[in-house]
Design a protein around this motif. Structure first.
Motif, PDB file in Angstrom:
ATOM      1  N   MET A   1       1.248  12.965   3.789  1.00  0.00           N
ATOM      2  CA  MET A   1       0.924  11.776   3.029  1.00  0.00           C
ATOM      3  C   MET A   1       2.100  11.438   2.131  1.00  0.00           C
ATOM      4  O   MET A   1       2.702  12.318   1.529  1.00  0.00           O
ATOM      5  N   LYS A   2       2.393  10.151   2.050  1.00  0.00           N
ATOM      6  CA  LYS A   2       3.442   9.692   1.141  1.00  0.00           C
ATOM      7  C   LYS A   2       2.920   8.465   0.402  1.00  0.00           C
ATOM      8  O   LYS A   2       2.732   7.409   0.996  1.00  0.00           O
ATOM      9  N   ILE A   3       2.695   8.614  -0.885  1.00  0.00           N
ATOM     10  CA  ILE A   3       2.233   7.495  -1.705  1.00  0.00           C
ATOM     11  C   ILE A   3       3.463   6.737  -2.177  1.00  0.00           C
ATOM     12  O   ILE A   3       4.375   7.330  -2.751  1.00  0.00           O
ATOM     13  N   LYS A   4       3.477   5.432  -1.936  1.00  0.00           N
ATOM     14  CA  LYS A   4       4.646   4.615  -2.257  1.00  0.00           C
ATOM     15  C   LYS A   4       4.657   4.137  -3.696  1.00  0.00           C
ATOM     16  O   LYS A   4       5.704   4.063  -4.320  1.00  0.00           O
ATOM     17  N   GLU A   5       3.498   3.745  -4.212  1.00  0.00           N
ATOM     18  CA  GLU A   5       3.417   3.202  -5.571  1.00  0.00           C
ATOM     19  C   GLU A   5       1.958   3.080  -5.963  1.00  0.00           C
ATOM     20  O   GLU A   5       1.067   3.250  -5.136  1.00  0.00           O
ATOM     21  N   ILE A   6       1.709   2.769  -7.211  1.00  0.00           N
ATOM     22  CA  ILE A   6       0.354   2.497  -7.664  1.00  0.00           C
ATOM     23  C   ILE A   6       0.082   1.026  -7.372  1.00  0.00           C
ATOM     24  O   ILE A   6       0.843   0.153  -7.791  1.00  0.00           O
ATOM     25  N   GLY A   7      -1.000   0.750  -6.651  1.00  0.00           N
ATOM     26  CA  GLY A   7      -1.340  -0.621  -6.292  1.00  0.00           C
ATOM     27  C   GLY A   7      -1.849  -1.414  -7.484  1.00  0.00           C
ATOM     28  O   GLY A   7      -1.471  -2.554  -7.695  1.00  0.00           O
ATOM     29  N   PHE A   8      -2.733  -0.788  -8.262  1.00  0.00           N
ATOM     30  CA  PHE A   8      -3.267  -1.398  -9.481  1.00  0.00           C
ATOM     31  C   PHE A   8      -4.027  -0.322 -10.233  1.00  0.00           C
ATOM     32  O   PHE A   8      -4.367   0.712  -9.686  1.00  0.00           O
ATOM     33  N   VAL A   9      -4.277  -0.591 -11.494  1.00  0.00           N
ATOM     34  CA  VAL A   9      -5.171   0.240 -12.298  1.00  0.00           C
ATOM     35  C   VAL A   9      -6.394  -0.620 -12.564  1.00  0.00           C
ATOM     36  O   VAL A   9      -6.268  -1.757 -13.035  1.00  0.00           O
ATOM     37  N   GLY A  10      -7.578  -0.104 -12.237  1.00  0.00           N
ATOM     38  CA  GLY A  10      -8.812  -0.849 -12.419  1.00  0.00           C
ATOM     39  C   GLY A  10      -9.642  -0.286 -13.557  1.00  0.00           C
ATOM     40  O   GLY A  10      -9.763   0.921 -13.700  1.00  0.00           O
ATOM     41  N   TRP A  40     -13.788 -10.073 -10.836  1.00  0.00           N
ATOM     42  CA  TRP A  40     -12.567  -9.262 -10.756  1.00  0.00           C
ATOM     43  C   TRP A  40     -11.427 -10.102 -11.311  1.00  0.00           C
ATOM     44  O   TRP A  40     -11.115 -11.162 -10.783  1.00  0.00           O
ATOM     45  N   ILE A  41     -10.814  -9.640 -12.395  1.00  0.00           N
ATOM     46  CA  ILE A  41      -9.727 -10.354 -13.058  1.00  0.00           C
ATOM     47  C   ILE A  41      -8.494  -9.447 -13.061  1.00  0.00           C
ATOM     48  O   ILE A  41      -8.588  -8.270 -13.429  1.00  0.00           O
ATOM     49  N   GLU A  42      -7.369  -9.984 -12.654  1.00  0.00           N
ATOM     50  CA  GLU A  42      -6.129  -9.212 -12.641  1.00  0.00           C
ATOM     51  C   GLU A  42      -5.124  -9.771 -13.637  1.00  0.00           C
ATOM     52  O   GLU A  42      -5.036 -10.985 -13.827  1.00  0.00           O
ATOM     53  N   ASN A  47       5.788  -5.002 -13.524  1.00  0.00           N
ATOM     54  CA  ASN A  47       5.669  -5.025 -12.064  1.00  0.00           C
ATOM     55  C   ASN A  47       4.335  -4.479 -11.582  1.00  0.00           C
ATOM     56  O   ASN A  47       4.140  -4.303 -10.382  1.00  0.00           O
ATOM     57  N   ASP A  48       3.441  -4.181 -12.492  1.00  0.00           N
ATOM     58  CA  ASP A  48       2.172  -3.556 -12.148  1.00  0.00           C
ATOM     59  C   ASP A  48       1.007  -4.505 -12.394  1.00  0.00           C
ATOM     60  O   ASP A  48       1.166  -5.577 -12.967  1.00  0.00           O
ATOM     61  N   THR A  49      -0.181  -4.080 -11.957  1.00  0.00           N
ATOM     62  CA  THR A  49      -1.382  -4.887 -12.123  1.00  0.00           C
ATOM     63  C   THR A  49      -2.462  -4.067 -12.797  1.00  0.00           C
ATOM     64  O   THR A  49      -2.747  -2.937 -12.395  1.00  0.00           O
ATOM     65  N   LEU A  50      -3.056  -4.651 -13.822  1.00  0.00           N
ATOM     66  CA  LEU A  50      -4.227  -4.088 -14.494  1.00  0.00           C
ATOM     67  C   LEU A  50      -5.387  -5.018 -14.158  1.00  0.00           C
ATOM     68  O   LEU A  50      -5.275  -6.230 -14.350  1.00  0.00           O
ATOM     69  N   ALA A  51      -6.461  -4.467 -13.617  1.00  0.00           N
ATOM     70  CA  ALA A  51      -7.618  -5.278 -13.252  1.00  0.00           C
ATOM     71  C   ALA A  51      -8.825  -4.842 -14.070  1.00  0.00           C
ATOM     72  O   ALA A  51      -9.000  -3.654 -14.353  1.00  0.00           O
TER      73      ALA A  51
END
Length: 127
Positions: A1-10, A40-42, A47-51
């Motif tokens: 497994m290789k995780i590339k980045e954090i997609g979002f924090v919810g 759902w609000i983002e 460069n990141d997303t907080l939802a």
């Protein structure tokens, strides 16, 4: 497994309008996307997303869940603004060798870390 980045924090919330008031009016975040009929609000944060979301009983707010650290430009000013607005602190401001931190709670009790890295002149031993 290789995780590339954090997609979002919810962050789960119970009352989206009340939560939006906190995240937008108190924290000053700008909406970048709204989905699921406003459940759902983002917010783009760098460069990141907080939802924030209210998507059902299977995902509930908690003061014991995963936390997100929000890096601020001016730590003292941010803390003073939060105090002036009467926001709840789960942990009063404290220092580590590398940074200044405090933990504030949103209206549902979710913990958000207010964070500021120390300048090179302020830093102690950081590992």
């Amino acid at each position: 497994m290789k995780i590339k980045e954090i997609g979002f924090v919810g962050v789960p919330v119970t009352d989206v309008p009340r939560a939006r008031n906190f995240y937008e009016d108190v924290l000053g975040l700008q909406v970048s996307d709204e989905m699921m009929g406003g459940k759902w609000i983002e917010y783009a944060v760098g460069n990141d997303t907080l939802a924030i979301a209210n998507v059902g009983e299977e995902w509930k707010p908690s003061d014991q869940g995963t936390g997100v650290a929000l890096d601020v430009e001016n730590f003292e000013q941010t803390i003073n603004e939060l105090r002036r607005q009467g926001d709840r602190f789960a942990a009063e401001p404290f220092d580590t060798p590398c940074c200044h931190m405090a933990v504030v709670q949103d209206p549902d009790g979710n913990k958000l870390i207010i964070h500021k890295l120390k300048s090179e002149d302020e830093k102690g031993v950081c590992k």
